[in-house]
Each structure stands twice: as structure tokens, then as C-alpha cells.
Enzyme design. Sequence first.
Site, PDB file in Angstrom:
ATOM      1  N   HIS A  71     -15.114   1.633   8.048  1.00 61.39           N
ATOM      2  CA  HIS A  71     -14.448   1.057   6.878  1.00 61.39           C
ATOM      3  C   HIS A  71     -14.342  -0.434   7.152  1.00 61.39           C
ATOM      4  O   HIS A  71     -13.316  -0.943   7.581  1.00 61.39           O
ATOM      5  CB  HIS A  71     -13.062   1.674   6.678  1.00 61.39           C
ATOM      6  CG  HIS A  71     -12.266   1.005   5.591  1.00 61.39           C
ATOM      7  ND1 HIS A  71     -12.745   0.831   4.316  1.00 61.39           N
ATOM      8  CD2 HIS A  71     -11.027   0.442   5.609  1.00 61.39           C
ATOM      9  CE1 HIS A  71     -11.830   0.204   3.586  1.00 61.39           C
ATOM     10  NE2 HIS A  71     -10.786  -0.048   4.351  1.00 61.39           N
ATOM     11  N   ARG A 131     -15.880   2.422  -4.578  1.00 58.49           N
ATOM     12  CA  ARG A 131     -16.388   1.090  -4.953  1.00 58.49           C
ATOM     13  C   ARG A 131     -17.896   1.125  -5.148  1.00 58.49           C
ATOM     14  O   ARG A 131     -18.427   0.517  -6.088  1.00 58.49           O
ATOM     15  CB  ARG A 131     -16.010   0.080  -3.876  1.00 58.49           C
ATOM     16  CG  ARG A 131     -14.518  -0.234  -3.840  1.00 58.49           C
ATOM     17  CD  ARG A 131     -14.117  -0.983  -2.585  1.00 58.49           C
ATOM     18  NE  ARG A 131     -12.724  -1.423  -2.656  1.00 58.49           N
ATOM     19  CZ  ARG A 131     -11.986  -1.750  -1.603  1.00 58.49           C
ATOM     20  NH1 ARG A 131     -12.517  -1.698  -0.380  1.00 58.49           N
ATOM     21  NH2 ARG A 131     -10.735  -2.130  -1.758  1.00 58.49           N
ATOM     22  N   ASP A 156     -14.369   2.911  -0.090  1.00 59.09           N
ATOM     23  CA  ASP A 156     -15.668   2.234  -0.150  1.00 59.09           C
ATOM     24  C   ASP A 156     -16.648   3.017  -1.027  1.00 59.09           C
ATOM     25  O   ASP A 156     -17.431   2.433  -1.782  1.00 59.09           O
ATOM     26  CB  ASP A 156     -16.254   2.082   1.257  1.00 59.09           C
ATOM     27  CG  ASP A 156     -15.355   1.261   2.157  1.00 59.09           C
ATOM     28  OD1 ASP A 156     -15.149   0.078   1.866  1.00 59.09           O
ATOM     29  OD2 ASP A 156     -14.865   1.818   3.151  1.00 59.09           O
ATOM     30  N   VAL A 183       0.834  -1.209   0.000  1.00 57.92           N
ATOM     31  CA  VAL A 183       0.000   0.000   0.000  1.00 57.92           C
ATOM     32  C   VAL A 183       0.869   1.261   0.000  1.00 57.92           C
ATOM     33  O   VAL A 183       0.659   2.174  -0.794  1.00 57.92           O
ATOM     34  CB  VAL A 183      -0.952   0.006   1.203  1.00 57.92           C
ATOM     35  CG1 VAL A 183      -1.658   1.355   1.324  1.00 57.92           C
ATOM     36  CG2 VAL A 183      -1.973  -1.109   1.068  1.00 57.92           C
ATOM     37  N   THR A 238      -4.586  -5.496  -1.227  1.00 60.69           N
ATOM     38  CA  THR A 238      -5.140  -4.470  -2.106  1.00 60.69           C
ATOM     39  C   THR A 238      -4.205  -3.272  -2.053  1.00 60.69           C
ATOM     40  O   THR A 238      -3.649  -2.962  -0.988  1.00 60.69           O
ATOM     41  CB  THR A 238      -6.547  -4.032  -1.671  1.00 60.69           C
ATOM     42  OG1 THR A 238      -6.463  -3.374  -0.398  1.00 60.69           O
ATOM     43  CG2 THR A 238      -7.477  -5.223  -1.540  1.00 60.69           C
ATOM     44  N   ARG A 265     -19.688   3.689  -6.069  1.00 66.07           N
ATOM     45  CA  ARG A 265     -19.980   4.386  -7.323  1.00 66.07           C
ATOM     46  C   ARG A 265     -19.746   3.471  -8.523  1.00 66.07           C
ATOM     47  O   ARG A 265     -20.519   3.488  -9.486  1.00 66.07           O
ATOM     48  CB  ARG A 265     -19.108   5.641  -7.425  1.00 66.07           C
ATOM     49  CG  ARG A 265     -19.486   6.714  -6.422  1.00 66.07           C
ATOM     50  CD  ARG A 265     -18.615   7.939  -6.555  1.00 66.07           C
ATOM     51  NE  ARG A 265     -18.938   8.910  -5.513  1.00 66.07           N
ATOM     52  CZ  ARG A 265     -18.400  10.117  -5.435  1.00 66.07           C
ATOM     53  NH1 ARG A 265     -17.505  10.501  -6.331  1.00 66.07           N
ATOM     54  NH2 ARG A 265     -18.741  10.936  -4.455  1.00 66.07           N
ATOM     55  N   ASP A 283      10.384   2.683   6.644  1.00 63.43           N
ATOM     56  CA  ASP A 283       9.875   1.344   6.919  1.00 63.43           C
ATOM     57  C   ASP A 283      10.840   0.628   7.853  1.00 63.43           C
ATOM     58  O   ASP A 283      12.048   0.911   7.845  1.00 63.43           O
ATOM     59  CB  ASP A 283       9.723   0.550   5.615  1.00 63.43           C
ATOM     60  CG  ASP A 283       8.812  -0.655   5.776  1.00 63.43           C
ATOM     61  OD1 ASP A 283       7.611  -0.537   5.470  1.00 63.43           O
ATOM     62  OD2 ASP A 283       9.292  -1.716   6.228  1.00 63.43           O
TER      63      ASP A 283
END
Length: 318
Positions: free
Chosen positions: A182, A158, A155, A13, A236, A160, A34
Amino acid sequence: MNRRVTIIGTGNVGAATAFSLATQGLVNEMVLIDVKEKKSEADVLDLRDATARLPVQLKLWANDWDRGVESDIVIISAGPLPRPDQTRLDTLEDGKKIINDIIPRLYTGGFGGIIINITNPCDVISHHIWLKARECGASPGSGGGNIFGTGTSLDSLRLRRILAELCGVAPSSVEGYSMGEHGDSQMVPWSQIRIGGKPFLELREAESRIKKEDLANLVYKTSYAGWEVLLRKGYTNYGIATATADLVRAVCNDEKRIVPVAALLRGEYGLSDLHIGVPAVIGAAGVEKIVELDLSAEELGLFHKSAELIKSYIAKLN
């Protein structure tokens, strides 16, 4: 004007978000941090190659906390992915540990910018970031605008897409939002959804093909869309990276654009002291105003039910 963004957590991500910001020319300085330092170093090298011909000259640093705390925006995308047998809420304790390490390091270093949280469970972790920031001496009002999460922004995209496919129109012709957690308890205020300016519920009554679709099933499809991706490739990243870049654009350009995010409520919708997905005006100060939609009694009840779930996990966390 320099626009510096720091991304903490450069897994799938975080790296996709960095690429979106870089290739869209939204920032000209970026710090990638990181725990796997070689990974963020490699991402910096890769992005330098990727942006060498772009019109915006991008300065990049890896694992530089001193530059990180001087950023305008910090994006937190560090956290574990849920397993197929888990929900986003099941990763809570791991996310808490990560935040408890990150936030003191930011604020004791003098950070005074905006935090956009991606780490799941997004609403609960966003609220924990706000609480932790206050513990570290941030302004008591911190989080009212400058600490928020991506929430239901993805969301809503998604939703739409799903409604656009159902109605045979472009996603840009669909207006409306998914609200609440969420996660699985999110809700859709159908009374506020418009297709080309026309109320969706009216369109649904007029067209038998759309009427056959169960509204609860459409909400399920929206909340489950992320799992459709995760179960196939293990994570994702493109959708959430694009949604996050969109929020960065709104902040950097002071757009005053209404976007659904995990924002702190202070009495709006009859709720306080939690972060939850609601439409909000996003500008240079972050969340500048919560937009209160005229929800029906049933819709407000569903929204409150989602809020109670979030509050229960905030209580467990703290």
C-alpha cells in the site's frame, strides 16, 4: 446478535470509519479509544445524536478498554500522517511505538477477536502487530486469518475508478486489483483486469483512446491518488473509512467475499513471513484463504520486488 467493534485512534480516519459503521448499521456496539480522551468522548456524543433516528440502536462508549478487549473486531487507526516530503514508510518508527503500547494492552486483557489495521505503513505495521500479538501469548497461528490490514483495498477502488473513467463505464463494471505494498511500489496485474468481463489488455488494443494511456502511468495515478487528496486537505478519510467498513461487513456477515487486503503469506506467490496486498476470501474468521492469481512472469517479478521492499522495512523494524 451483538456486533461490537472498537476503533483505536479517532482522528480523521478513525472518526470517519466510526461514522461509516454507524450509519450503515453494520454494528450495534462501538468503543472509541484515543489518547486524546476528550476527542473520543466528543465523537461518542456526536454519534449518539447522528444515530438517534436510525433503525439499528447503537451503544457507544469512549476510552473503555475493558469493553474494547471484548470486541469482535478491533480497528487500529492510530498513527501519524506522512508529511509531503515523506512516504508512508517514513512514519514507521512512530507507528511501531503506538503498536507496542496497544497490542499488549489488548492481549493481556484477553482479546480474542479480529484486528483490522489501517495504520501506515499498512503492510509493515500489520506484520508488526502479528509479531507483537505472538509475543503477548496469542495463538502461534494468529495473523494467518485474524490479523490483517486494509492493504490495497482502497488502492483497488481507486484503480477501478480511474479505469472506469478511462473506459466510460461504471466502476462496478471493472474487475481486478492493485497488489503489493500500500504505497509507491504497488503493482497492477494487467492480465487479470476485466472491463465488463472482457480483458482490459484486449480492449486496450482495440480502442486507440485507451491504447494511448501508458500502463505504468495508470499504476502511478493509482498509487498517487491518496496524495492528491492529502496535499489538498491534509489527510484522507472517506475512501479508507468506506473500504474499512466494507471489510467489517464481510467479516460480520461471513460473506466469503474476495477483497484485496494486507494478509500474511505462507508460501503463496512464493513468499512467506510478510503481510502484503493480495486478494483474499474475507469471512467470519477474517482472511480465510489467499487467492493466488495466475500472474505472468513479469507481473510476478514486480510483485516480488514490492515484497522485497516490505521485507526490508520489516527487518529494520525488528
